[in-house]
Design a protein around this motif. Structure first.
Motif, PDB file in Angstrom:
ATOM      1  N   PRO A 192       0.818  -1.224   0.000  1.00 50.75           N
ATOM      2  CA  PRO A 192       0.000   0.000   0.000  1.00 50.75           C
ATOM      3  C   PRO A 192       0.846   1.266   0.000  1.00 50.75           C
ATOM      4  O   PRO A 192       1.910   1.318   0.614  1.00 50.75           O
ATOM      5  CB  PRO A 192      -0.828  -0.118   1.278  1.00 50.75           C
ATOM      6  CG  PRO A 192      -0.142  -1.127   2.114  1.00 50.75           C
ATOM      7  CD  PRO A 192       0.695  -1.986   1.220  1.00 50.75           C
ATOM      8  N   ASN A 193       0.331   2.267  -0.718  1.00 49.70           N
ATOM      9  CA  ASN A 193       0.993   3.576  -0.760  1.00 49.70           C
ATOM     10  C   ASN A 193       0.688   4.381   0.495  1.00 49.70           C
ATOM     11  O   ASN A 193       1.504   5.149   0.958  1.00 49.70           O
ATOM     12  CB  ASN A 193       0.513   4.396  -1.964  1.00 49.70           C
ATOM     13  CG  ASN A 193       0.856   3.733  -3.257  1.00 49.70           C
ATOM     14  OD1 ASN A 193       1.731   2.885  -3.298  1.00 49.70           O
ATOM     15  ND2 ASN A 193       0.163   4.094  -4.309  1.00 49.70           N
ATOM     16  N   ASP A 194      -0.520   4.205   0.970  1.00 44.80           N
ATOM     17  CA  ASP A 194      -0.943   4.949   2.150  1.00 44.80           C
ATOM     18  C   ASP A 194      -1.534   3.970   3.156  1.00 44.80           C
ATOM     19  O   ASP A 194      -2.058   2.928   2.797  1.00 44.80           O
ATOM     20  CB  ASP A 194      -1.954   6.040   1.777  1.00 44.80           C
ATOM     21  CG  ASP A 194      -3.202   5.481   1.134  1.00 44.80           C
ATOM     22  OD1 ASP A 194      -3.866   4.641   1.759  1.00 44.80           O
ATOM     23  OD2 ASP A 194      -3.520   5.878  -0.002  1.00 44.80           O
ATOM     24  N   PRO A 195      -1.440   4.301   4.429  1.00 44.57           N
ATOM     25  CA  PRO A 195      -1.927   3.375   5.467  1.00 44.57           C
ATOM     26  C   PRO A 195      -3.414   3.036   5.323  1.00 44.57           C
ATOM     27  O   PRO A 195      -3.837   1.947   5.689  1.00 44.57           O
ATOM     28  CB  PRO A 195      -1.669   4.113   6.771  1.00 44.57           C
ATOM     29  CG  PRO A 195      -0.655   5.154   6.448  1.00 44.57           C
ATOM     30  CD  PRO A 195      -0.826   5.473   4.997  1.00 44.57           C
ATOM     31  N   ALA A 196      -4.211   3.954   4.789  1.00 45.18           N
ATOM     32  CA  ALA A 196      -5.648   3.715   4.652  1.00 45.18           C
ATOM     33  C   ALA A 196      -5.962   2.802   3.472  1.00 45.18           C
ATOM     34  O   ALA A 196      -7.048   2.242   3.397  1.00 45.18           O
ATOM     35  CB  ALA A 196      -6.387   5.035   4.492  1.00 45.18           C
ATOM     36  N   GLY A 197      -5.033   2.654   2.537  1.00 40.82           N
ATOM     37  CA  GLY A 197      -5.247   1.797   1.376  1.00 40.82           C
ATOM     38  C   GLY A 197      -6.276   2.338   0.405  1.00 40.82           C
ATOM     39  O   GLY A 197      -6.939   1.579  -0.284  1.00 40.82           O
ATOM     40  N   THR A 198      -6.407   3.662   0.333  1.00 39.39           N
ATOM     41  CA  THR A 198      -7.422   4.254  -0.536  1.00 39.39           C
ATOM     42  C   THR A 198      -6.951   4.439  -1.975  1.00 39.39           C
ATOM     43  O   THR A 198      -7.763   4.683  -2.852  1.00 39.39           O
ATOM     44  CB  THR A 198      -7.880   5.618   0.020  1.00 39.39           C
ATOM     45  OG1 THR A 198      -6.727   6.455   0.158  1.00 39.39           O
ATOM     46  CG2 THR A 198      -8.564   5.441   1.369  1.00 39.39           C
ATOM     47  N   THR A 199      -5.654   4.335  -2.211  1.00 39.50           N
ATOM     48  CA  THR A 199      -5.143   4.473  -3.581  1.00 39.50           C
ATOM     49  C   THR A 199      -4.610   3.128  -4.056  1.00 39.50           C
ATOM     50  O   THR A 199      -4.281   2.250  -3.263  1.00 39.50           O
ATOM     51  CB  THR A 199      -4.020   5.524  -3.660  1.00 39.50           C
ATOM     52  OG1 THR A 199      -2.939   5.113  -2.822  1.00 39.50           O
ATOM     53  CG2 THR A 199      -4.521   6.888  -3.228  1.00 39.50           C
ATOM     54  N   ARG A 200      -4.528   2.981  -5.360  1.00 40.03           N
ATOM     55  CA  ARG A 200      -4.002   1.742  -5.937  1.00 40.03           C
ATOM     56  C   ARG A 200      -2.530   1.613  -5.583  1.00 40.03           C
ATOM     57  O   ARG A 200      -1.807   2.603  -5.536  1.00 40.03           O
ATOM     58  CB  ARG A 200      -4.180   1.756  -7.441  1.00 40.03           C
ATOM     59  CG  ARG A 200      -5.640   1.752  -7.859  1.00 40.03           C
ATOM     60  CD  ARG A 200      -5.718   1.673  -9.341  1.00 40.03           C
ATOM     61  NE  ARG A 200      -5.516   0.266  -9.691  1.00 40.03           N
ATOM     62  CZ  ARG A 200      -6.215  -0.361 -10.602  1.00 40.03           C
ATOM     63  NH1 ARG A 200      -7.128   0.275 -11.280  1.00 40.03           N
ATOM     64  NH2 ARG A 200      -5.996  -1.620 -10.864  1.00 40.03           N
ATOM     65  N   PRO A 201      -2.080   0.377  -5.362  1.00 42.60           N
ATOM     66  CA  PRO A 201      -0.663   0.195  -5.015  1.00 42.60           C
ATOM     67  C   PRO A 201       0.235   0.512  -6.204  1.00 42.60           C
ATOM     68  O   PRO A 201      -0.155   0.333  -7.352  1.00 42.60           O
ATOM     69  CB  PRO A 201      -0.577  -1.282  -4.647  1.00 42.60           C
ATOM     70  CG  PRO A 201      -1.725  -1.922  -5.334  1.00 42.60           C
ATOM     71  CD  PRO A 201      -2.805  -0.883  -5.419  1.00 42.60           C
ATOM     72  N   GLY A 240      11.977  -8.369  -3.749  1.00 36.60           N
ATOM     73  CA  GLY A 240      10.688  -8.990  -4.022  1.00 36.60           C
ATOM     74  C   GLY A 240       9.627  -8.042  -4.550  1.00 36.60           C
ATOM     75  O   GLY A 240       8.487  -8.437  -4.743  1.00 36.60           O
ATOM     76  N   LEU A 241       9.983  -6.786  -4.802  1.00 32.31           N
ATOM     77  CA  LEU A 241       9.002  -5.795  -5.251  1.00 32.31           C
ATOM     78  C   LEU A 241       8.986  -5.670  -6.769  1.00 32.31           C
ATOM     79  O   LEU A 241      10.033  -5.592  -7.412  1.00 32.31           O
ATOM     80  CB  LEU A 241       9.307  -4.424  -4.637  1.00 32.31           C
ATOM     81  CG  LEU A 241       9.195  -4.327  -3.125  1.00 32.31           C
ATOM     82  CD1 LEU A 241       9.556  -2.917  -2.660  1.00 32.31           C
ATOM     83  CD2 LEU A 241       7.806  -4.706  -2.657  1.00 32.31           C
ATOM     84  N   VAL A 242       7.775  -5.648  -7.313  1.00 28.78           N
ATOM     85  CA  VAL A 242       7.577  -5.455  -8.748  1.00 28.78           C
ATOM     86  C   VAL A 242       6.633  -4.267  -8.901  1.00 28.78           C
ATOM     87  O   VAL A 242       5.601  -4.207  -8.225  1.00 28.78           O
ATOM     88  CB  VAL A 242       6.969  -6.711  -9.407  1.00 28.78           C
ATOM     89  CG1 VAL A 242       6.700  -6.472 -10.887  1.00 28.78           C
ATOM     90  CG2 VAL A 242       7.879  -7.908  -9.210  1.00 28.78           C
ATOM     91  N   GLU A 243       6.985  -3.349  -9.782  1.00 29.84           N
ATOM     92  CA  GLU A 243       6.115  -2.189 -10.008  1.00 29.84           C
ATOM     93  C   GLU A 243       4.760  -2.655 -10.523  1.00 29.84           C
ATOM     94  O   GLU A 243       4.669  -3.575 -11.339  1.00 29.84           O
ATOM     95  CB  GLU A 243       6.741  -1.238 -11.029  1.00 29.84           C
ATOM     96  CG  GLU A 243       7.918  -0.459 -10.488  1.00 29.84           C
ATOM     97  CD  GLU A 243       8.426   0.552 -11.502  1.00 29.84           C
ATOM     98  OE1 GLU A 243       7.596   1.182 -12.197  1.00 29.84           O
ATOM     99  OE2 GLU A 243       9.653   0.693 -11.587  1.00 29.84           O
ATOM    100  N   ALA A 244       3.704  -2.010 -10.046  1.00 33.88           N
ATOM    101  CA  ALA A 244       2.344  -2.378 -10.441  1.00 33.88           C
ATOM    102  C   ALA A 244       2.176  -2.301 -11.959  1.00 33.88           C
ATOM    103  O   ALA A 244       1.492  -3.136 -12.548  1.00 33.88           O
ATOM    104  CB  ALA A 244       1.328  -1.480  -9.738  1.00 33.88           C
ATOM    105  N   SER A 245       2.817  -1.331 -12.584  1.00 35.06           N
ATOM    106  CA  SER A 245       2.681  -1.179 -14.035  1.00 35.06           C
ATOM    107  C   SER A 245       3.350  -2.321 -14.805  1.00 35.06           C
ATOM    108  O   SER A 245       3.103  -2.503 -15.990  1.00 35.06           O
ATOM    109  CB  SER A 245       3.248   0.167 -14.483  1.00 35.06           C
ATOM    110  OG  SER A 245       4.624   0.251 -14.154  1.00 35.06           O
TER     111      SER A 245
END
Length: 139
Positions: A81-90, A114-119
């Motif tokens: 998650p980008n923000d703690p609330a999870g309101t935006t797409r990762p 282990g991270l892959v960009e969402a795009s």
């Protein structure tokens, strides 16, 4: 979801080869109230070689919760998650892999963190899953 991949050459003279990929998505498989063990779901998922698990929390799932002689590779995908609330797409997904003994590492290799960009998640996962199936054939 699970992956089943089969090649199909159809003896075409131009050498073109097609590949069929099938995903069994557990929540979309029929649910039968009278069947507490959900045999129909187990029949599909338990017979797949590669199992993909999408989860909101990577700590909440273990490959040991599935008992099967056919599941050889598990790929765990969870959004970061980008923000703690999870309101935006990762913007990234964390990808982890586990396999039975004897399955050799397969490409594309996981990034060190282990991270892959969402795009890029689709372009990363599809060959990763197909090659996992191929690697498991030789285990």
């Amino acid at each position: 979801g699970e992956l089943q991949a089969r090649g199909n050459n159809n003896n075409e003279s131009d050498g073109e080869v097609s590949l069929e990929v099938m995903f069994h998505v557990a929540p979309f498989l029929p649910y039968q109230e009278e069947n507490p063990q959900q045999i129909q779901k187990k029949r599909h998922i338990g017979n797949d070689i590669v199992v993909v698990v999408f989860t909101e929390s990577p700590d909440a799932w273990s490959p040991q919760c599935i008992t099967s002689n056919y599941n050889h590779v598990f790929v765990l995908v969870s959004p970061v998650p980008n923000d703690p609330a999870g309101t935006t797409r990762p913007t990234h997904y964390r990808v982890a892999c586990a396999s039975i003994k004897g399955v050799k590492p397969w490409r594309p290799f996981l990034p060190e963190n282990g991270l892959v960009e969402a795009s890029h998640i689709r372009e990363f996962l599809l060959p990763k899953l197909i090659n996992a199936e191929r690697a498991a054939m030789y285990a």
